[in-house]
Write an enzyme that holds these catalytic residues in place. Structure first.
Site, mmCIF file in Angstrom:
data_model
loop_
_atom_site.group_PDB
_atom_site.id
_atom_site.type_symbol
_atom_site.label_atom_id
_atom_site.label_comp_id
_atom_site.label_asym_id
_atom_site.label_seq_id
_atom_site.Cartn_x
_atom_site.Cartn_y
_atom_site.Cartn_z
ATOM 1 N N LYS A 14 7.116 -0.893 -1.847
ATOM 2 C CA LYS A 14 6.899 -2.259 -1.325
ATOM 3 C C LYS A 14 6.607 -3.217 -2.474
ATOM 4 O O LYS A 14 6.208 -2.786 -3.563
ATOM 5 C CB LYS A 14 5.728 -2.288 -0.335
ATOM 6 C CG LYS A 14 4.365 -1.826 -0.885
ATOM 7 C CD LYS A 14 3.566 -2.863 -1.631
ATOM 8 C CE LYS A 14 2.207 -2.371 -2.078
ATOM 9 N NZ LYS A 14 1.559 -3.267 -3.085
ATOM 10 N N PRO A 96 7.070 4.862 -9.334
ATOM 11 C CA PRO A 96 6.013 5.202 -10.295
ATOM 12 C C PRO A 96 4.616 5.025 -9.704
ATOM 13 O O PRO A 96 4.427 4.280 -8.744
ATOM 14 C CB PRO A 96 6.257 4.239 -11.463
ATOM 15 C CG PRO A 96 7.125 3.167 -10.940
ATOM 16 C CD PRO A 96 7.864 3.700 -9.753
ATOM 17 N N GLY A 98 0.484 4.098 -9.909
ATOM 18 C CA GLY A 98 -0.365 3.078 -10.546
ATOM 19 C C GLY A 98 0.418 1.824 -10.855
ATOM 20 O O GLY A 98 0.158 1.111 -11.823
ATOM 21 N N ALA A 99 1.406 1.554 -9.994
ATOM 22 C CA ALA A 99 2.383 0.508 -10.278
ATOM 23 C C ALA A 99 2.252 -0.696 -9.350
ATOM 24 O O ALA A 99 2.902 -1.712 -9.546
ATOM 25 C CB ALA A 99 3.792 1.089 -10.156
ATOM 26 N N GLY A 100 1.449 -0.548 -8.272
ATOM 27 C CA GLY A 100 1.359 -1.627 -7.278
ATOM 28 C C GLY A 100 2.537 -1.625 -6.325
ATOM 29 O O GLY A 100 2.800 -2.605 -5.625
ATOM 30 N N LEU A 101 3.266 -0.501 -6.279
ATOM 31 C CA LEU A 101 4.473 -0.406 -5.446
ATOM 32 C C LEU A 101 4.243 0.407 -4.171
ATOM 33 O O LEU A 101 5.176 0.616 -3.388
ATOM 34 C CB LEU A 101 5.623 0.210 -6.263
ATOM 35 C CG LEU A 101 6.108 -0.657 -7.436
ATOM 36 C CD1 LEU A 101 7.038 0.135 -8.343
ATOM 37 C CD2 LEU A 101 6.821 -1.907 -6.920
ATOM 38 N N GLY A 103 3.662 3.596 -3.595
ATOM 39 C CA GLY A 103 4.345 4.892 -3.463
ATOM 40 C C GLY A 103 3.527 5.924 -2.693
ATOM 41 O O GLY A 103 4.030 6.537 -1.745
ATOM 42 N N SER A 105 1.021 5.466 -0.669
ATOM 43 C CA SER A 105 0.799 5.014 0.711
ATOM 44 C C SER A 105 2.048 5.263 1.557
ATOM 45 O O SER A 105 1.960 5.697 2.706
ATOM 46 C CB SER A 105 0.473 3.514 0.738
ATOM 47 O OG SER A 105 -0.695 3.249 0.008
ATOM 48 N N ASP A 138 -2.958 0.079 2.770
ATOM 49 C CA ASP A 138 -1.522 -0.249 2.790
ATOM 50 C C ASP A 138 -0.719 0.707 3.669
ATOM 51 O O ASP A 138 0.472 0.471 3.902
ATOM 52 C CB ASP A 138 -0.933 -0.119 1.370
ATOM 53 C CG ASP A 138 -1.255 -1.309 0.500
ATOM 54 O OD1 ASP A 138 -1.799 -2.300 1.025
ATOM 55 O OD2 ASP A 138 -0.953 -1.239 -0.707
HETATM 56 O O1 C5P Z 1 -7.566 1.223 0.944
HETATM 57 P P1 C5P Z 1 -7.308 1.793 -0.397
HETATM 58 O O2 C5P Z 1 -7.733 3.244 -0.505
HETATM 59 O O3 C5P Z 1 -5.932 1.581 -0.889
HETATM 60 O O4 C5P Z 1 -8.241 0.976 -1.372
HETATM 61 C C1 C5P Z 1 -8.588 1.447 -2.651
HETATM 62 C C2 C5P Z 1 -9.683 0.563 -3.199
HETATM 63 O O5 C5P Z 1 -9.169 -0.740 -3.492
HETATM 64 C C3 C5P Z 1 -10.855 0.316 -2.276
HETATM 65 O O6 C5P Z 1 -11.810 1.335 -2.392
HETATM 66 C C4 C5P Z 1 -11.385 -1.014 -2.796
HETATM 67 O O7 C5P Z 1 -12.139 -0.828 -3.962
HETATM 68 C C5 C5P Z 1 -10.116 -1.753 -3.188
HETATM 69 N N1 C5P Z 1 -9.606 -2.601 -2.099
HETATM 70 C C6 C5P Z 1 -10.295 -3.762 -1.778
HETATM 71 N N2 C5P Z 1 -9.818 -4.558 -0.752
HETATM 72 C C7 C5P Z 1 -8.693 -4.228 -0.089
HETATM 73 C C8 C5P Z 1 -7.974 -3.058 -0.423
HETATM 74 C C9 C5P Z 1 -8.466 -2.270 -1.437
HETATM 75 O O8 C5P Z 1 -11.314 -4.088 -2.380
HETATM 76 N N3 C5P Z 1 -8.248 -5.027 0.872
#
Ligand code: C5P
Length: 284
Positions: A14, A96, A98-101, A103, A105, A138
């Site tokens: 995404k 990849p 740690g990319a913000g993509l 994967g 999720s 996500d």
């Molecule tokens: O929900 P997820 O496991 O992807 O989130 C990882 C971490 O990212 C959370 O523990 C939080 O520190 C941060 N996060 C946040 N606000 C969001 C999504 C994620 O602060 N809406």
């Protein structure tokens, strides 16, 4: 399904066309307002009935134990099902880490879908969405990855039907380093604007592209801010933004050929070790 059958599912990456942070919550998360769209870049997952659940992955460094979101998804499914899912899962990674993509999720959401289909439990989308939200903010989006507005901590997904048919060529660039989502949100405190980097919304086809985590992540990794500005100067680039919490940047181009040219120029002019992908956002 017969015992010997392998079923293959694709899990798409995404991008966040828009990511706004609207407040900090008491549970440690942030309230967000995200416009999420899938890409034609996908991981692939094979499911095969087995005596126990196991995971194999072709990408070195990806854990295949209980810490992997795919196994966590199986466990979440089993909690609802009350029995073991017993799947041999083979994960082929193209997205990849740690990319913000998204994967991990996407892999988790597809695993929930696959278990529901293969075992025939017929859980509703709402029930699957509750399981998905327990795995990560996500994850619910990937159960039905049409362009959607995601609110709450990201888990409340509302499709945007007027954008359903919108699509664009895209180029992704990712440096060698990764950014973890928690660290990106933590960096919001103390973040500042880097001189010469444009953080303003960019309006394309009526869509307002903006990422409020850029300020945080660019403060720690200024090279990403400078790469975004370089992207904005390339021929055919209509908009450029960081993907989610980074470290990938994306650019929307007029044509697929321009996306390819941008990826080649980036490796020639910026960094020969950049990972890149050229494809489409919201493929039809
Ligand atoms: O929900 P997820 O496991 O992807 O989130 C990882 C971490 O990212 C959370 O523990 C939080 O520190 C941060 N996060 C946040 N606000 C969001 C999504 C994620 O602060 N809406």
């Amino acid at each position: 399904m017969s015992k010997g059958t392998t079923t293959t599912y694709l899990a798409p990456a995404k991008i966040n066309l828009s990511l706004r942070v609207t407040g900090k919550r008491d549970d440690g998360y942030h309230n967000v307002d995200i416009l999420m769209a899938k890409l034609d870049l996908t991981d692939s997952l094979d499911f095969h009935n087995s005596r126990t659940t196991t995971l194999q992955c072709d990408m070195p460094g990806v854990p295949t134990d209980e810490s992997n979101l795919v196994i966590k998804a199986v466990r979440e499914f089993e909690k609802a099902y009350g029995r073991k899912a017993k799947q041999k899962i083979t994960l082929t990674k193209n997205i990849p880490h740690g990319a913000g993509l998204g994967g991990g999720s996407a892999d988790a959401a597809i695993t929930l879908r696959a278990c529901n289909d293969i075992i025939g439990t017929n859980y509703s989308d709402e029930e699957l969405s509750t399981m998905a939200a327990a795995l990560g903010s996500d994850v619910p989006f990937f159960l039905n990855p049409v362009i959607s507005r995601c609110t709450g901590r990201g888990e409340i997904v509302t499709p945007e039907p007027e954008l359903a048919e919108w699509s664009s060529p895209i180029v992704l660039l990712k440096p060698q380093f990764a950014v973890s989502t928690p660290s990106a949100y933590k960096l919001l405190r103390g973040a500042h604007r880097i001189k010469g980097v444009n953080y303003n919304p960019q309006v394309i086809d009526g869509i307002k592209l903006v990422n409020e985590l850029e300020r945080a992540v660019f403060t720690k990794f200024p090279v990403l801010g400078f790469t975004k500005m370089w992207l904005l100067g390339q021929p055919g680039v209509r908009a450029a933004l960081m993907c989610g919490s980074g470290s990938t940047l994306f650019a929307l181009t007029e044509t697929p050929e321009q996306a390819l040219a941008v990826a080649e120029a980036a490796r020639a002019e910026l960094d020969p070790t950049l990972w890149s992908y050229c494809g489409r956002v919201n493929p039809q």
